[in-house]
Structures are given as structure tokens and as C-alpha cells.
Motif scaffolding. Structure first.
Motif, mmCIF file in Angstrom:
data_model
loop_
_atom_site.group_PDB
_atom_site.id
_atom_site.type_symbol
_atom_site.label_atom_id
_atom_site.label_comp_id
_atom_site.label_asym_id
_atom_site.label_seq_id
_atom_site.Cartn_x
_atom_site.Cartn_y
_atom_site.Cartn_z
ATOM 1 N N CYS A 289 101.360 103.577 85.117
ATOM 2 C CA CYS A 289 103.075 103.911 84.965
ATOM 3 C C CYS A 289 103.352 102.751 85.815
ATOM 4 N N GLY A 290 103.066 101.552 85.436
ATOM 5 C CA GLY A 290 103.744 100.137 85.304
ATOM 6 C C GLY A 290 104.904 99.255 86.796
ATOM 7 N N GLU A 291 103.990 100.511 87.416
ATOM 8 C CA GLU A 291 104.676 100.448 89.128
ATOM 9 C C GLU A 291 103.595 98.698 89.542
ATOM 10 N N SER A 292 103.833 98.314 89.946
ATOM 11 C CA SER A 292 103.045 97.400 90.344
ATOM 12 C C SER A 292 102.945 96.615 91.895
ATOM 13 N N SER A 293 104.059 97.867 92.962
ATOM 14 C CA SER A 293 104.653 97.486 93.893
ATOM 15 C C SER A 293 103.486 97.215 95.163
ATOM 16 N N PRO A 294 103.160 98.568 94.702
ATOM 17 C CA PRO A 294 101.817 98.883 96.251
ATOM 18 C C PRO A 294 100.779 98.806 95.984
ATOM 19 N N GLY A 295 100.154 98.336 96.994
ATOM 20 C CA GLY A 295 98.829 97.586 97.092
ATOM 21 C C GLY A 295 98.731 96.418 97.031
ATOM 22 N N SER A 296 98.888 96.384 95.628
ATOM 23 C CA SER A 296 98.354 94.810 95.340
ATOM 24 C C SER A 296 99.103 93.832 95.608
ATOM 25 N N ALA A 297 98.690 92.557 96.460
ATOM 26 C CA ALA A 297 99.493 91.702 97.413
ATOM 27 C C ALA A 297 100.738 91.776 96.956
ATOM 28 N N PRO A 298 101.105 92.256 98.060
ATOM 29 C CA PRO A 298 102.343 92.989 98.610
ATOM 30 C C PRO A 298 103.003 91.360 98.981
ATOM 31 N N GLY A 299 102.842 90.240 99.042
ATOM 32 C CA GLY A 299 102.889 88.949 99.602
ATOM 33 C C GLY A 299 103.543 88.500 98.443
ATOM 34 N N GLY A 300 102.708 88.620 97.025
ATOM 35 C CA GLY A 300 103.070 88.135 95.970
ATOM 36 C C GLY A 300 102.086 86.870 95.440
ATOM 37 N N ALA A 301 104.109 86.076 96.545
ATOM 38 C CA ALA A 301 104.291 84.563 95.987
ATOM 39 C C ALA A 301 102.800 83.569 97.009
ATOM 40 N N ALA A 302 102.577 83.743 97.979
ATOM 41 C CA ALA A 302 102.290 83.404 98.681
ATOM 42 C C ALA A 302 100.174 83.961 98.884
ATOM 43 N N GLY A 303 99.379 82.810 98.830
ATOM 44 C CA GLY A 303 97.538 83.211 98.875
ATOM 45 C C GLY A 303 97.116 82.339 97.296
ATOM 46 N N ASP A 304 97.369 83.889 96.719
ATOM 47 C CA ASP A 304 96.189 83.164 95.909
ATOM 48 C C ASP A 304 96.714 82.428 94.135
ATOM 49 N N PRO A 305 95.952 81.121 93.975
ATOM 50 C CA PRO A 305 96.919 80.472 93.289
ATOM 51 C C PRO A 305 95.873 80.479 91.978
ATOM 52 N N ASN A 306 94.795 81.008 92.236
ATOM 53 C CA ASN A 306 93.951 81.945 90.873
ATOM 54 C C ASN A 306 94.944 83.452 89.701
ATOM 55 N N ALA A 307 96.104 83.407 90.563
ATOM 56 C CA ALA A 307 96.439 85.024 90.207
ATOM 57 C C ALA A 307 96.371 84.498 88.897
ATOM 58 N N GLN B 255 112.803 91.260 93.320
ATOM 59 C CA GLN B 255 112.310 92.571 94.089
ATOM 60 C C GLN B 255 110.875 92.994 93.726
ATOM 61 N N GLN B 256 110.366 92.242 93.048
ATOM 62 C CA GLN B 256 108.607 92.857 93.124
ATOM 63 C C GLN B 256 108.375 91.033 93.018
ATOM 64 N N LYS B 257 108.920 90.249 93.867
ATOM 65 C CA LYS B 257 108.094 89.036 94.715
ATOM 66 C C LYS B 257 107.188 87.943 93.293
ATOM 67 N N ILE B 258 108.173 88.039 92.112
ATOM 68 C CA ILE B 258 107.190 87.051 91.163
ATOM 69 C C ILE B 258 108.204 86.274 90.867
ATOM 70 N N PRO B 259 107.834 84.652 91.213
ATOM 71 C CA PRO B 259 108.377 83.360 91.132
ATOM 72 C C PRO B 259 108.904 83.169 89.584
ATOM 73 N N VAL B 260 109.185 83.256 89.798
ATOM 74 C CA VAL B 260 109.728 82.825 87.376
ATOM 75 C C VAL B 260 110.002 80.702 87.963
ATOM 76 N N VAL B 261 109.660 79.988 86.866
ATOM 77 C CA VAL B 261 109.978 78.908 86.667
ATOM 78 C C VAL B 261 110.717 79.424 84.938
ATOM 79 N N THR B 262 111.803 78.650 84.480
ATOM 80 C CA THR B 262 112.622 78.486 83.445
ATOM 81 C C THR B 262 112.360 77.217 83.298
ATOM 82 N N VAL B 263 112.057 77.021 81.871
ATOM 83 C CA VAL B 263 111.973 76.174 80.813
ATOM 84 C C VAL B 263 113.498 76.198 80.234
ATOM 85 N N ASP B 264 113.948 74.683 80.254
ATOM 86 C CA ASP B 264 115.013 73.585 79.207
ATOM 87 C C ASP B 264 116.235 74.366 79.569
ATOM 88 N N THR B 265 115.879 76.022 79.935
ATOM 89 C CA THR B 265 117.610 76.144 80.812
ATOM 90 C C THR B 265 117.421 76.517 81.741
#
Lengths: 343, 352
Positions: free
Chosen positions: B24-42, B121-131
Motif C-alpha cells: 500500500c505504498g506506506e513505507s513509514s512504519p517498521g522499516s528503518a524509521p531513522g532512514g538517514a542513519a545507519g545502513d550505508p548499503n541501503a 517527512q519520510q526522512k529520505i535524504p535528497v541530492v540534487t544534481v545540476d539544479t
């Protein structure tokens, strides 16, 4: 009240005496844009001393020659009561595939590895154009699909094939033979201008005086009546669609020679200009009406406007808006000078 | 072997899509709430902005290469075909498939704001390129300074022309930030430093045909044009040379009537033209560095690293561009006949 005298009536097998008048009126409709073009030329001459020089005017002709061929193709298809949007993709894809079949498969050249002899590039290109037109015809005439949707789908497909085959890069390594027509000059005038001119002269003669050409008006005006009159409508329309593809491929060759490379976005958005030129020139979107000379006037007018705006150094932010307003004014002018309702 | 691998990948992607849809597209519960920290192989999701320009094609070639080199767990990239609505949909697909960091190059810098908000909000970091997005939070902007392109081109032409003469400028689309930046920087630099130079700005929407027509017209009007600035070599190089050739203006650099040409992009064909003396300079937009540092920062974000404004170890500077956003401004070298054979230029590394 002169409505009944529009060209399509000339196609019905009328007695010889009735034929002359419609042609005269057709010519009158042809000239609708001429006053607007004259006004443009006068303004241009006042605004910039460069405008009326031979060099500038012949350059405008050269810049418009590829567009002119597309408009010629579209005008014939519209007169026959059909539609072809895919021309703008054919102009880029036909040269790209033809080139890819003859150049080596290096990273720079983007060949497909076939490396056929280089002289085949131009015939191949025209064949590819014909094939796209033929496919359109198959879907429209045999499968009885709407020409608008079929050619829209074809536009997207062929554009995608273009990006796919070229890998999205511009093709720089082109056989010299392929560049010749778009680059060389014959007797002081660009070869591409001669080609467009000859194509239009042939088109005008065929559509005015030959039975096969006149039958386009009959088909566009009323297919059933045309059928009843013994015209093989499907064969004629199919021929026109194939011819349209070939003309678009030829336009692609001219444009490639002029620009020296084929960009991945070549022709993108061009179909709007093609329709603008055709409709401004008096071609009816409903089929059966308009003349090729009128369409040619439409092409010339758009070219002159573009040239004038460049000479005046119009601010880039306002270029599109001013361009559009001038086109609208020209339309009003042609309406006022001829008194004919536009369709 | 390639097609087989590709089909396996396709199945994997399809499976992932199905799974994501069933979750159902909801990714917030359960799976790595801290998103940014930790798993470099995500998983890292990458979206390419378009596939129909020479520069971006090079970037597209570099990305998988550097992903391997930097050990980034990159998902199959998507392509947004220069449309912001496609980009938004692609980002949703990527996050739905489990991307924990996103690399994108939004060509419409305004309309991407809500997507950035959602990713934040989903704690997913973003890198933008060129702009650089006008609004919203990003982890890092990887970008060469487009204003510097315009300035470098202006200084080169201004010096070569001795501060006077006529120059034609092929502007990119004025609705894109990069086209605008280059145009504005070029104009203001010329005004300030070389008031004796007349600039003819030609709007082209990045279309070679329009540039060709404009140059022909301008040469008729002013046969004494001395310089040309083209904002994209990929689009304008061949048309420009073709016009100059047909009007006998393509003269060697030591000829007094030589027209000085400076370009932007740095594709291999431009470098070849510099060697031949047809054009004089280009600003090399670092396609390889874009790919490399975008992936580097995406991984750094997954590792939970943070960066401070200041010079970096790779010849660039990180700048605080406000909004709490950082921008790594990569150098874009001016390439002339003197350094055109430099192996470090990306235009010399590909296509041979």
C-alpha cells in the motif's frame, strides 16, 4: 455567396465552360496572404536596411525550405481530408536511422553495425519516410482508425525510436553526400531552396490541372461522393500519406545539411508551425479546401516574421508573445483584404 | 548475456513494484524509521532528467560506473524525460521500491517543492544534481556554478576582442534556471567590464535550427561580428560551424577576421573543434563529477555524515545557499587550445 465556387466544386466532372471561373476564384483565395506579406516587407525595409538585401532574403528562403516541404506534405494530406502529426518525428528519425545504417558502430558515430555503403544513406532515408507514411496509411485506411490518434501515436513512437537509435546524442559524423543538398548552392541560391521550389511547382500543377491531383479535393470534400464518382479513394489517400513521409524525410536531409548534425530533438514541436503555416495559408482543417500556393505564402510569412524579429533584436523573454501577435494581426489583415471567412 | 541480465532485472523491478503496491505504498512504519542513519548499503534511487542531450547522456553513462566504484547500492535508474510530473511519479516509484536516498536533477526547480517536502517527512535524504530547488530541504546540491559559465565566457571573449566589437549570444531556454543564469551572468559581466562590446542576444530554446537562422540573419546585418557565445555546445556547435563555413567566416585563429567562439558543455566534439582551431574555448561542465559526487553524497547521507560550508578535498567549495541547504560547487574549467588535451577533462575520457 461565392462559397459554392471554392475549389472542391471544380473537381466534380463539370462541363468545360464551368471550369474556368472556379479556378479564378481559387487564385483569389491564393492571394489572401499577399497583402500581409507586402505590409511585412514594407515594415521590414523601414526597420532594418539589411532586411531587403538579396543575401538576407535568400537566407530566409533557405531557413524555411525544410519547413516548406513539411507544409507541402501536410497541406496535401489536409486537402485529402486526413491528418498527419507524425511528420515532425519523421524529419528527424528518417535521417538518423539512415545514417546509423551506414556509419561504423563507434561510440562517436552511433552506427548500428551494418555499415552499408554511404551512397545508400539518401535513398534509405527516403524509403524510411515512405515506410512511416505507408504504415500510417495501413492503420488509417485498412484498420479504419482515426488519423489524428494514429499519427499522434506514430509521432510518439517514431520520436522514441529516434532517441533510441541515436542514444539521445547528436549525430556529428555524417557522410558528405548526405550534407550536400542542404549545404550547397546552385546558381547562387541554396540547393534546398531549389528543391522546395520545384516540389511546390510540381505540387501546384498536379493539384490544379491533373485528375489525380484534383481528386484530393473531391476526397477531402466528400469521400462518398468521390467514391461514387469512381475515384479509388483509398489508393489516392495512401499515396498522399506515403508521399508525405517521403517529403518529410527529404526535409530531414535538407535540415541535416543546413545544421551539420542531427540533434536528438530535431523537429520537436515543429508540427505546430507546420499547421500554423498551412492554416494561415488558407488550408482548411476539415479537408477539401485551400491551395498549395496559399500554404507556401504561409511558410514565407512565418519566415519573414521570424527574420524581422531577429533583426529588431527583440528581447528573448517577449519573442514568443510578439511572434504570436504578429501572426494574429496578419490573419486579420488577410481576412480584411479578401473578405473571405477563414475555416 | 546482457539481455538475460536485463530481463532478470526487469522481473526484479516488476516484483518490487508488485510488492510495493501490495504494501500500500506506506513505507513509514517498521522499516528503518531513522532512514538517514545507519545502513550505508541501503538502496539509492537515481532519476535522470532526460535522455536527449549529449551532456546528460554522458552523465547517464557515468552514473552506473561510479556507483560500482563507490559501492553504492543503486537501484535501476528512472528517467523523467524533462517533465516534472514524471519526476514526481518516478520518485514515488523509487521510494515505494525501498529507496532510502534519492539522486535527482529537477529541471523545473519550483514545481519539485512538494515532493521534497514529502521526502523530508519520510526522512529520505535528497541530492540534487545540476539544479538547486527553489524551495524545500535537500541534503546536498551538486552543481557547477552556471553563473561562472557566463562570466568565464564573457571574460574570454572580452579579452580576445580587446573590449570592443560585436558578439552574438545563443541563449538557452529562458525558462530554465541554467539558461537564465548563464544569460544574466554574461550580460552583467559584459556591461560591467566590457561596455564597448555590443551583445546580440538570440533566444533559441536550445534549438540548433533557431540559432542557425539567427546567426545567418545577424551576419547579414552586421558582417563584422567578432565573437559568438553559445550556451550549449551539443545543440549549437554544428549549426554554427555550418553557417560560418557557408559564409566563408570559418577562418583560422590567427586570421584578423577570425570570429572568436566560446561554448559551454565540453562534449568531445567541442574539444575536437578547439584542436582544429574552429572554436576557441569551452567551459567544461563536469558530467563525470556530477555523477561521482552525487552518488558520494547519497551514500554519505545514508552513513549519517554531515558537512560544513568550506573548501573540500576535491577542488570545490561547499556553500551554504540558505534554507539550511548546502551546495557543493564543482569547478568548471575553461578549456582552450592550451589545455584541451588534459586527460582529466571528461570530454577526453568518453567516446573514444
Amino acid at each position: 455567396m461565392t462559397k459554392t465556387l471554392s475549389p472542391e466544386t471544380a473537381t466534380t466532372p463539370a462541363p468545360a465552360s464551368g471550369r474556368r471561373q472556379p479556378i479564378r476564384f481559387a487564385r483569389f483565395r491564393d492571394l489572401a496572404l499577399v497583402p500581409a506579406i507586402i505590409v511585412l516587407i514594407i515594415i521590414g525595409a523601414i526597420v532594418s536596411p539589411t532586411f531587403l538585401t538579396i543575401g538576407n532574403l535568400t537566407d530566409v528562403l533557405q531557413q524555411q525550405s525544410a519547413l516548406a516541404l513539411l507544409v507541402l506534405a501536410e497541406a496535401m494530406i489536409l486537402i485529402a481530408g486526413k491528418f498527419d502529426l507524425s511528420l515532425e518525428s519523421t524529419i528527424g528519425f528518417a535521417p538518423v536511422l539512415a545514417i546509423a545504417l551506414v556509419v561504423p558502430a563507434t561510440d562517436q558515430a552511433h552506427g548500428l553495425g551494418t555499415e552499408w555503403p554511404q551512397w545508400m544513406a539518401i535513398p534509405l532515408c527516403l524509403l524510411i519516410g515512405a515506410a512511416i507514411g505507408g504504415l500510417n496509411g495501413l492503420l488509417i485506411l485498412k484498420f479504419q482508425l482515426s488519423a489524428f490518434i494514429v499519427t499522434l501515436g506514430m509521432l510518439i513512437t517514431v520520436r522514441g525510436l529516434h532517441v533510441g537509435v541515436s542514444g539521445g546524442s547528436s549525430l556529428f559524423q555524417l557522410p558528405p553526400s548526405f550534407m550536400y543538398l542542404g549545404f550547397e548552392k546552385w546558381g547562387g541560391l541554396a540547393a534546398s531552396v531549389w528543391i522546395a521550389l520545384i516540389a511546390f511547382v510540381i505540387g501546384i500543377i498536379v493539384l490544379s490541372y491533373f485528375r489525380q491531383g484534383r481528386s484530393l479535393y473531391a476526397i477531402g470534400g466528400n469521400v462518398d461522393a468521390a467514391k461514387a464518382a469512381g475515384i479509388r479513394t483509398n489508393a489516392v489517400v495512401w499515396t498522399v500519406l506515403v508521399l508525405g513521409g517521403v517529403l518529410a524525410a527529404l526535409a530531414g536531409i535538407l535540415e541535416t545539411g543546413r545544421l551539420g548534425a542531427i540533434g536528438a530533438n530535431m523537429g520537436e514541436g515543429m508540427i505546430f508551425t507546420v499547421f500554423a503555416a498551412a492554416v494561415i495559408g488558407g488550408i482548411s482543417l476539415n479537408g477539401g479546401k485551400g491551395t498549395l500556393f496559399g500554404a507556401l505564402c504561409g511558410v514565407l510569412m512565418l519566415g519573414l516574421i521570424q527574420n524581422l524579429l531577429t533583426l529588431m533584436s527583440v528581447d528573448g523573454h517577449w519573442f514568443g508573445a510578439i511572434n504570436g501577435v504578429i501572426i494574429l494581426i496578419a490573419l486579420v489583415l488577410s481576412r480584411l483584404t479578401t473578405g473571405k471567412a477563414q475555416e | 548475456m546482457v539481455p538475460v541480465r536485463r530481463s532478470v532485472k526487469t522481473i526484479a523491478v516488476a516484483a518490487a513494484v508488485v510488492l510495493a503496491a501490495s504494501a500500500c505504498g506506506e513505507s513509514s512504519p517498521g522499516s528503518a524509521p531513522g532512514g538517514a542513519a545507519g545502513d550505508p548499503n541501503a538502496k539509492v534511487g537515481v532519476d535522470f532528467p532526460r535522455a536527449d542531450s549529449d551532456f546528460w547522456n554522458s552523465y547517464i553513462q557515468y552514473v552506473p560506473r561510479f556507483a560500482k566504484e563507490l559501492n553504492v547500492n543503486m537501484m535501476d535508474p528512472t528517467n523523467s524525460q524533462n517533465k516534472v510530473e514524471t519526476l514526481v511519479a518516478n520518485v514515488q516509484t523509487l521510494t515505494g521500491q525501498g529507496a532510502k536516498a534519492i539522486v535527482m536533477a529537477p529541471q523545473d526547480t519550483g514545481a519539485i517543492a512538494t515532493t521534497l517536502q514529502r521526502l523530508e517527512q519520510q526522512k529520505i535524504p535528497v541530492v540534487t544534481v545540476d539544479t538547486r530547488p527553489d524551495n524545500g530541504k535537500v541534503y546536498m546540491v551538486v552543481r557547477a556554478d552556471n553563473k561562472a559559465y557566463g562570466e568565464k565566457a564573457c571574460k574570454f571573449l572580452g579579452d580576445k576582442l580587446g573590449g570592443k566589437g560585436k558578439v552574438v549570444e545563443f541563449q538557452g531556454a529562458l525558462s530554465s534556471i541554467n539558461g537564465r543564469d548563464r544569460s544574466e551572468a554574461f550580460a552583467s559581466c559584459m556591461k560591467q567590464n566590457y561596455p564597448g562590446v555590443t551583445v546580440f542576444e538570440e533566444p533559441t530554446d536550445w534549438e540548433g535550427g533557431k540559432a542557425s537562422a539567427a546567426l545567418q540573419t545577424r551576419l547579414n546585418q552586421h558582417p563584422d561580428i567578432k565573437g559568438i557565445y553559445m550556451q550549449a555546445g551539443g545543440a549549437f556547435l554544428a549549426p554554427t560551424l555550418q553557417v560560418l563555413r557557408s559564409t566563408n567566416h570559418l577562418l583560422p585563429p590567427d586570421d584578423p577576421n577570425h570570429i572568436f567562439i566560446v561554448s559551454n558543455d565540453g562534449i568531445p566534439q567541442e574539444l575536437a573543434s578547439i584542436r582544429k582551431g574552429e572554436i576557441d574555448a569551452t567551459v567544461s561542465q563536469p558530467a563525470d563529477m556530477y555523477a561521482k559526487w552525487a552518488l558520494y553524497y547519497a551514500k554519505a547521507a545514508l552513513e549519517g555524515k554531515t558537512f560544513q560550508p568550506g573548501p573540500t578535498d576535491h577542488g570545490s567549495t561547499i556553500v551554504d545557499v540558505g534554507n539550511g541547504n548546502l551546495e557543493d560547487q564543482l569547478p568548471a574549467p575553461l578549456v582552450t587550445k592550451d589545455n584541451v588535451d588534459d586527460k582529466a577533462l571528461w570530454g577526453n575520457q568518453i567516446g573514444q
